[in-house]
Write an enzyme that holds these catalytic residues in place. Structure first.
Site, PDB file in Angstrom:
ATOM      1  CG  PHE A 128      50.221  38.313  53.803  1.00 45.77           C
ATOM      2  CD1 PHE A 128      49.345  38.435  55.341  1.00 45.77           C
ATOM      3  CD2 PHE A 128      50.475  38.472  52.915  1.00 45.77           C
ATOM      4  CE1 PHE A 128      47.972  39.060  54.774  1.00 45.77           C
ATOM      5  CE2 PHE A 128      49.040  38.838  52.629  1.00 45.77           C
ATOM      6  CZ  PHE A 128      47.863  39.005  53.353  1.00 45.77           C
ATOM      7  CG  ASP A 213      54.474  34.281  48.727  1.00 47.14           C
ATOM      8  OD1 ASP A 213      54.384  34.718  47.889  1.00 47.14           O
ATOM      9  OD2 ASP A 213      53.305  33.970  49.925  1.00 47.14           O
ATOM     10  CE  LYS A 242      51.279  41.797  45.699  1.00 48.24           C
ATOM     11  NZ  LYS A 242      50.455  42.509  46.033  1.00 48.24           N
TER      12      LYS A 242
END
Length: 390
Positions: A128, A213, A242
């Protein structure tokens, strides 16, 4: 009636304040936060040092164009380069932007080298990378992709931990392999270290780029600044976000010089990326994470959390299929799709968690400042909620 687009299954709890490990609603009820804004507020809510630095910058300068030199940006880039494999950094406001940048950097590099046909990117099933058209074309689950056709071409998916399938997919059009070392949204699956070593060797042999990622697994969550450092495998590009800003919008694309050279004035940009407020917060977060003992604490408390959750899996072996993940990024897979009921019940008892993977996985991502006593409280609530839902 809400005037907000209904794209989230929101809990009907008006959260108005946060402090350390806890969130507070309008009625004053407190919730132990083991979601951390989905692995984002890793230093806890309203960390006083970060708040102080942000207030200082608020009185000085909020925003200026990237056409000007931003000292806080230069400092954060210098620090990240000194701490990682990277030679150059490009800053953004979200992990999705970093994903888009990585795709553009990869394709631009081969374009500049005169190899325009090398534009396809291999991704891993279950990965994702965000919710833009490019990101859901590269990864994402069926629900995130449904109804958004036509998706973009140029991406080839292969099964996880299958090096033969990856090698067979490589062609003279392949530019890169783009993967999450730990697939969080995909169910908290860690890719095998041996597999990642093989991927690194194959990409070197084939002259293609390896991009990690680490938007969710990076920035301390697995016990070092980035997870690639835990496993000893250096990529050519890395995306992160994040926890970089502890809730303030910050992201980055880290890259090697030879790739960065393809990005020249006018080929890429970001209005808000690298703004003074974000960069001040980013430097403050690094100040805290680089203090002696910080990552050692994460490693120790991670072991304690795993021990408690493995006990849960053993106690409820007929109900819990598996506990998996690394560090403070853990998934509890249930044998029945009732993660939402357990998460809701935990919330009613004062514990925040999230659910993923077709309602079968409870995701546990507490702030990195979590202590053993917080874990004890959380696990007691989780045990009771699982017991009462089967």
């Amino acid at each position: 009636m809400s005037h907000i687009v209904n794209s989230y299954n929101r809990l009907k709890i008006p959260i108005i304040r946060g402090e350390g490990m806890y969130l507070f609603d309008q009625g004053g009820k407190k919730y132990l936060d083991f979601a951390a804004g989905i692995a984002t507020t890793s230093l806890g809510h309203c960390h006083p040092y970060i708040v102080e630095k942000l207030k200082e910058q608020l009185d000085s300068l909020w925003h200026c164009s990237n056409l000007l030199t931003i000292p806080q940006q230069a400092l954060l880039a210098e620090r990240l380069v000194s701490l990682t494999f990277a030679d150059k950094i490009f800053f953004y406001s979200s992990g999705l932007e970093a994903t888009e940048a990585a795709i553009k950097f990869i394709r631009r590099y081969f374009y500049i080298k005169g190899r325009k046909k090398r534009n396809r990117i291999i991704t891993i099933e279950g990965g994702f990378h965000g919710r833009s058209i490019a990101a859901i074309s590269a990864g994402g689950n069926e629900r995130s992709r449904e109804g958004f056709a036509p998706l973009l071409s140029g991406f080839d998916k292969v099964p996880k931990n299958n090096i033969q399938a990856l090698e067979e997919k490589i062609s003279d059009e392949t530019a890169a392999v783009f993967l999450e070392p730990i697939q969080s949204e995909g169910g908290v699956y860690s890719l095998d270290v041996e597999y990642l070593q093989q991927v690194r060797q194959v990409t070197k042999d084939q002259g293609i780029i390896l991009c990690f990622d680490e938007v969710q697994c990076g920035y301390g969550r697995i016990g070092s600044l980035f997870h690639y450092q835990n496993i000893g495998i250096e990529p050519d590009i890395l995306t992160c976000a994040k926890a970089m800003g502890n809730g303030f919008p910050i992201a980055a694309c880290l890259t090697k010089d030879y790739i960065a050279e393809a990005i020249t004035p006018g080929t890429h940009g970001s209005t808000y990326g690298g703004n003074p407020l974000a960069m001040t917060v980013g430097n403050a977060v690094l100040d805290i994470m680089l203090k002696e003992g910080f990552f050692t604490h994460v490693q120790k408390v991670s072991k304690y959390l795993r021990k408690k959750l493995l006990y849960l899996a053993e106690k409820f072996s007929k109900k819990v299929l598996e506990v998996r993940g690394e560090g403070l990024l853990i998934g509890i897979e249930l044998k029945s799709p009732i993660a939402d009921k357990i998460v809701d019940q935990c919330c009613s008892k004062g514990l925040m968690l999230t659910k993923i993977l077709n309602n079968r996985v409870i995701r546990v991502t507490p702030p990195l400042i979590v202590k053993n006593e917080h874990i004890d409280i959380a696990c007691d609530i989780l045990y009771d909620s699982i017991a009462s839902n089967f």
